[in-house]
Design a protein around this motif. Structure first.
Motif, PDB file in Angstrom:
ATOM      1  N   PRO A 240      34.614  50.317  42.587  1.00 37.82           N
ATOM      2  CA  PRO A 240      35.669  50.653  41.507  1.00 37.82           C
ATOM      3  C   PRO A 240      36.968  50.035  42.013  1.00 37.82           C
ATOM      4  O   PRO A 240      37.625  49.639  41.170  1.00 37.82           O
ATOM      5  CB  PRO A 240      35.326  51.911  41.185  1.00 37.82           C
ATOM      6  CG  PRO A 240      34.931  52.690  42.597  1.00 37.82           C
ATOM      7  CD  PRO A 240      33.738  51.542  43.105  1.00 37.82           C
ATOM      8  N   MET A 241      37.389  50.254  43.286  1.00 32.98           N
ATOM      9  CA  MET A 241      38.581  49.856  43.667  1.00 32.98           C
ATOM     10  C   MET A 241      38.895  48.305  43.743  1.00 32.98           C
ATOM     11  O   MET A 241      39.798  47.808  43.031  1.00 32.98           O
ATOM     12  CB  MET A 241      38.647  50.054  45.224  1.00 32.98           C
ATOM     13  CG  MET A 241      40.059  49.936  45.902  1.00 32.98           C
ATOM     14  SD  MET A 241      39.857  49.424  47.631  1.00 32.98           S
ATOM     15  CE  MET A 241      39.114  51.323  48.033  1.00 32.98           C
ATOM     16  N   ALA A 242      37.699  47.534  43.713  1.00 31.25           N
ATOM     17  CA  ALA A 242      37.664  46.046  43.692  1.00 31.25           C
ATOM     18  C   ALA A 242      37.951  45.617  42.340  1.00 31.25           C
ATOM     19  O   ALA A 242      38.669  44.760  41.866  1.00 31.25           O
ATOM     20  CB  ALA A 242      36.245  45.278  44.202  1.00 31.25           C
ATOM     21  N   SER A 243      37.296  46.625  41.283  1.00 32.41           N
ATOM     22  CA  SER A 243      37.382  46.514  39.658  1.00 32.41           C
ATOM     23  C   SER A 243      38.795  46.552  39.398  1.00 32.41           C
ATOM     24  O   SER A 243      39.410  45.822  38.542  1.00 32.41           O
ATOM     25  CB  SER A 243      36.280  47.294  39.232  1.00 32.41           C
ATOM     26  OG  SER A 243      35.202  46.872  39.321  1.00 32.41           O
ATOM     27  N   MET A 244      39.469  47.608  39.958  1.00 33.45           N
ATOM     28  CA  MET A 244      40.854  47.935  39.652  1.00 33.45           C
ATOM     29  C   MET A 244      41.853  46.577  40.112  1.00 33.45           C
ATOM     30  O   MET A 244      42.676  46.179  39.035  1.00 33.45           O
ATOM     31  CB  MET A 244      41.376  49.005  40.515  1.00 33.45           C
ATOM     32  CG  MET A 244      40.754  50.398  39.976  1.00 33.45           C
ATOM     33  SD  MET A 244      41.001  50.753  38.361  1.00 33.45           S
ATOM     34  CE  MET A 244      39.695  52.228  38.204  1.00 33.45           C
ATOM     35  N   LYS A 256      51.690  44.381  41.592  1.00 34.70           N
ATOM     36  CA  LYS A 256      50.798  45.646  41.519  1.00 34.70           C
ATOM     37  C   LYS A 256      49.504  45.402  42.340  1.00 34.70           C
ATOM     38  O   LYS A 256      49.064  46.165  43.136  1.00 34.70           O
ATOM     39  CB  LYS A 256      50.421  46.160  40.261  1.00 34.70           C
ATOM     40  CG  LYS A 256      49.843  47.615  40.299  1.00 34.70           C
ATOM     41  CD  LYS A 256      50.654  48.905  41.025  1.00 34.70           C
ATOM     42  CE  LYS A 256      49.945  50.027  41.024  1.00 34.70           C
ATOM     43  NZ  LYS A 256      50.624  51.040  41.729  1.00 34.70           N
ATOM     44  N   ALA A 257      48.887  44.350  41.866  1.00 29.85           N
ATOM     45  CA  ALA A 257      47.517  44.001  42.499  1.00 29.85           C
ATOM     46  C   ALA A 257      47.714  43.774  44.014  1.00 29.85           C
ATOM     47  O   ALA A 257      46.828  44.162  44.911  1.00 29.85           O
ATOM     48  CB  ALA A 257      47.033  42.706  41.972  1.00 29.85           C
ATOM     49  N   LYS A 258      48.900  42.933  44.237  1.00 28.28           N
ATOM     50  CA  LYS A 258      49.255  42.749  46.010  1.00 28.28           C
ATOM     51  C   LYS A 258      49.217  44.010  46.514  1.00 28.28           C
ATOM     52  O   LYS A 258      48.891  44.034  47.577  1.00 28.28           O
ATOM     53  CB  LYS A 258      50.357  41.897  46.045  1.00 28.28           C
ATOM     54  CG  LYS A 258      50.030  40.451  45.575  1.00 28.28           C
ATOM     55  CD  LYS A 258      51.391  39.726  45.553  1.00 28.28           C
ATOM     56  CE  LYS A 258      51.182  38.147  44.969  1.00 28.28           C
ATOM     57  NZ  LYS A 258      52.329  37.305  44.928  1.00 28.28           N
ATOM     58  N   ASP A 259      50.118  45.078  46.086  1.00 28.72           N
ATOM     59  CA  ASP A 259      50.326  46.352  46.593  1.00 28.72           C
ATOM     60  C   ASP A 259      48.806  47.136  46.766  1.00 28.72           C
ATOM     61  O   ASP A 259      48.778  47.547  47.850  1.00 28.72           O
ATOM     62  CB  ASP A 259      51.211  47.312  45.739  1.00 28.72           C
ATOM     63  CG  ASP A 259      52.649  46.807  45.896  1.00 28.72           C
ATOM     64  OD1 ASP A 259      52.899  45.972  46.545  1.00 28.72           O
ATOM     65  OD2 ASP A 259      53.377  47.151  44.716  1.00 28.72           O
ATOM     66  N   VAL A 260      47.967  47.076  45.968  1.00 26.86           N
ATOM     67  CA  VAL A 260      46.702  47.766  46.040  1.00 26.86           C
ATOM     68  C   VAL A 260      45.916  46.984  47.166  1.00 26.86           C
ATOM     69  O   VAL A 260      45.346  47.833  47.685  1.00 26.86           O
ATOM     70  CB  VAL A 260      45.884  47.754  44.476  1.00 26.86           C
ATOM     71  CG1 VAL A 260      44.591  48.060  44.825  1.00 26.86           C
ATOM     72  CG2 VAL A 260      46.878  48.624  43.627  1.00 26.86           C
ATOM     73  N   ILE A 261      45.890  45.668  47.154  1.00 29.25           N
ATOM     74  CA  ILE A 261      45.174  44.933  48.267  1.00 29.25           C
ATOM     75  C   ILE A 261      45.689  45.514  49.433  1.00 29.25           C
ATOM     76  O   ILE A 261      44.707  45.760  50.361  1.00 29.25           O
ATOM     77  CB  ILE A 261      45.286  43.653  47.967  1.00 29.25           C
ATOM     78  CG1 ILE A 261      44.459  42.894  46.774  1.00 29.25           C
ATOM     79  CG2 ILE A 261      44.884  42.737  49.355  1.00 29.25           C
ATOM     80  CD1 ILE A 261      44.838  41.556  46.241  1.00 29.25           C
ATOM     81  N   THR A 267      40.673  49.806  54.830  1.00 27.28           N
ATOM     82  CA  THR A 267      39.609  50.544  54.370  1.00 27.28           C
ATOM     83  C   THR A 267      38.205  49.634  54.102  1.00 27.28           C
ATOM     84  O   THR A 267      37.200  49.807  54.591  1.00 27.28           O
ATOM     85  CB  THR A 267      39.890  51.501  53.064  1.00 27.28           C
ATOM     86  OG1 THR A 267      40.901  52.259  53.560  1.00 27.28           O
ATOM     87  CG2 THR A 267      38.676  52.174  52.760  1.00 27.28           C
ATOM     88  N   ALA A 268      38.735  48.416  53.338  1.00 33.19           N
ATOM     89  CA  ALA A 268      37.542  47.801  52.632  1.00 33.19           C
ATOM     90  C   ALA A 268      36.995  46.781  53.715  1.00 33.19           C
ATOM     91  O   ALA A 268      35.790  46.776  54.277  1.00 33.19           O
ATOM     92  CB  ALA A 268      37.988  46.965  51.849  1.00 33.19           C
ATOM     93  N   LEU A 279      32.850  42.660  47.783  1.00 35.63           N
ATOM     94  CA  LEU A 279      33.379  42.739  46.257  1.00 35.63           C
ATOM     95  C   LEU A 279      34.871  42.966  46.229  1.00 35.63           C
ATOM     96  O   LEU A 279      35.533  42.319  45.679  1.00 35.63           O
ATOM     97  CB  LEU A 279      32.754  44.128  45.533  1.00 35.63           C
ATOM     98  CG  LEU A 279      31.247  43.968  45.290  1.00 35.63           C
ATOM     99  CD1 LEU A 279      30.740  45.234  44.880  1.00 35.63           C
ATOM    100  CD2 LEU A 279      30.979  42.876  44.186  1.00 35.63           C
ATOM    101  N   PHE A 280      35.468  43.528  47.382  1.00 33.31           N
ATOM    102  CA  PHE A 280      36.827  43.780  47.765  1.00 33.31           C
ATOM    103  C   PHE A 280      37.459  42.395  47.805  1.00 33.31           C
ATOM    104  O   PHE A 280      38.469  42.101  47.320  1.00 33.31           O
ATOM    105  CB  PHE A 280      37.149  44.541  48.738  1.00 33.31           C
ATOM    106  CG  PHE A 280      38.621  44.736  49.094  1.00 33.31           C
ATOM    107  CD1 PHE A 280      39.417  45.846  48.474  1.00 33.31           C
ATOM    108  CD2 PHE A 280      39.221  43.996  49.968  1.00 33.31           C
ATOM    109  CE1 PHE A 280      40.779  45.839  48.443  1.00 33.31           C
ATOM    110  CE2 PHE A 280      40.653  44.124  50.337  1.00 33.31           C
ATOM    111  CZ  PHE A 280      41.387  45.026  49.695  1.00 33.31           C
TER     112      PHE A 280
END
Length: 322
Positions: A240-244, A256-261, A267-268, A279-280
């Protein structure tokens, strides 16, 4: 016999505490050294539970394989019901390792089926994990066939909780790209009527994309805002993190995507699950720099090729190309 102290310490720790794994592994080593079968079983049972929460499926599989061997030897200390309950978790996750062949996956699923039949349990859980396995292997035809059998099979007390059952049905319709049906089935979870340890966490990974694909941008954003904090830096919730990340890319929220990555990359990449890692990486792929991230680009392409070779299709290659 310090391993007994380790076992006692583990009992006092939370199931979802990553530090519990090392304590239990020490207890297992000690129990095996003294041929203490009952405490070896107890420690492995606890390890399987903890690995489910914190994301170490290989350790979980090793412990489970040992328990199955004892069960087949008619060891009286192995709880048959508990073993078969855990079999659902193992069978569901084994396709996530590219080094496990299709033949090995089929053999494991067949063994689960035989053991459920021998004990007189419904095959509904078998058909469900077979559906989920086919989905993870990118086989739409097999997923559709197993899903039909899953929905027809009777329920018994080997079934998962209502929230998990609903989430997995949502997952199936999401996989089949029937986003409207996925959202319809997700309604009890989205409205808070159903929940459990990993629901709605997992479900938001499906609904955030489904709402976007069906044009409900407001609900898609709400799913992100509610769902992302639940999965951030959680090694057992990488899909689900990858889906986000995928949603942030689709909706143009690139910074925002770059921050989340950046926040979740460590962790991934530390995940034991090759599929979770893939997936990540595939979700993050559009944001990789050809020079700076060339190792990650290479890893993404290698894992994509490995899973497609194992699955004997091009599902993950096509997914990466989208």
């Amino acid at each position: 016999m310090n391993y007994l102290e380790d076992l006692e310490t583990a009992w006092q720790m939370r199931d979802d505490d990553p530090a519990r794994i090392k304590v239990l592994e020490q207890a297992i080593l000690g129990a095996d050294m003294y041929n203490d079968i009952p405490n070896g079983i107890e420690a492995r049972d606890m390890l399987i539970d903890t690995c489910l929460y914190v994301g170490f499926p290989k350790k979980q599989l090793q412990a489970f394989s040992w328990l199955v061997k004892k069960f087949e030897e008619d060891c009286p200390d192995v709880d048959g019901f508990d073993l078969l309950w855990k079999y659902k978790w193992i069978a569901e996750h084994v396709p996530m390792f590219d080094e496990v062949s299709k033949a090995q996956i089929d053999a494991l699923l067949n063994d689960m089926k035989v053991k459920f039949e021998q004990r007189g349990y419904s095959l509904r859980p078998y058909y469900k994990v077979s559906t989920l396995g086919a989905m993870r292997m990118g086989d739409r035809a097999k997923a559709e066939a197993y899903f039909e059998q899953w929905q027809k099979a009777k329920s018994d007390y080997m079934n998962d909780c209502g929230a998990c059952e609903t989430n997995d049905v949502v997952h199936y319709h999401y996989f089949m790209e029937d986003y409207e049906q996925a959202l319809k089935k997700a309604e009890p979870i989205v409205t808070g009527k159903q929940s459990c340890a990993e629901v709605p966490h997992l479900t938001y990974g499906f609904t955030v994309i489904a709402y976007f694909k069906t044009g409900d941008l407001e609900m898609a954003q709400q799913c992100f805002e509610k769902g992302y904090p639940l999965v951030e830096k959680k090694s057992s919730l990488i899909p689900p993190m990858a889906s986000m990340i995928q949603y942030l890319n689709l909706s143009g929220q690139h910074e925002k995507a770059k921050d989340v990555i950046a926040i979740n990359k460590e962790t991934a990449l530390a995940s034991e699950s090759g599929l979770d890692k893939l997936l990540f990486l595939q979700a993050a792929f559009p944001f990789f720099d050809a020079e700076v991230d060339k190792d990650l680009i290479q890893l993404t392409e290698e894992l994509t090729a490995k899973f497609d070779a194992r699955n004997e299709n091009s599902y993950y290659s096509e997914r990466l190309a989208k």
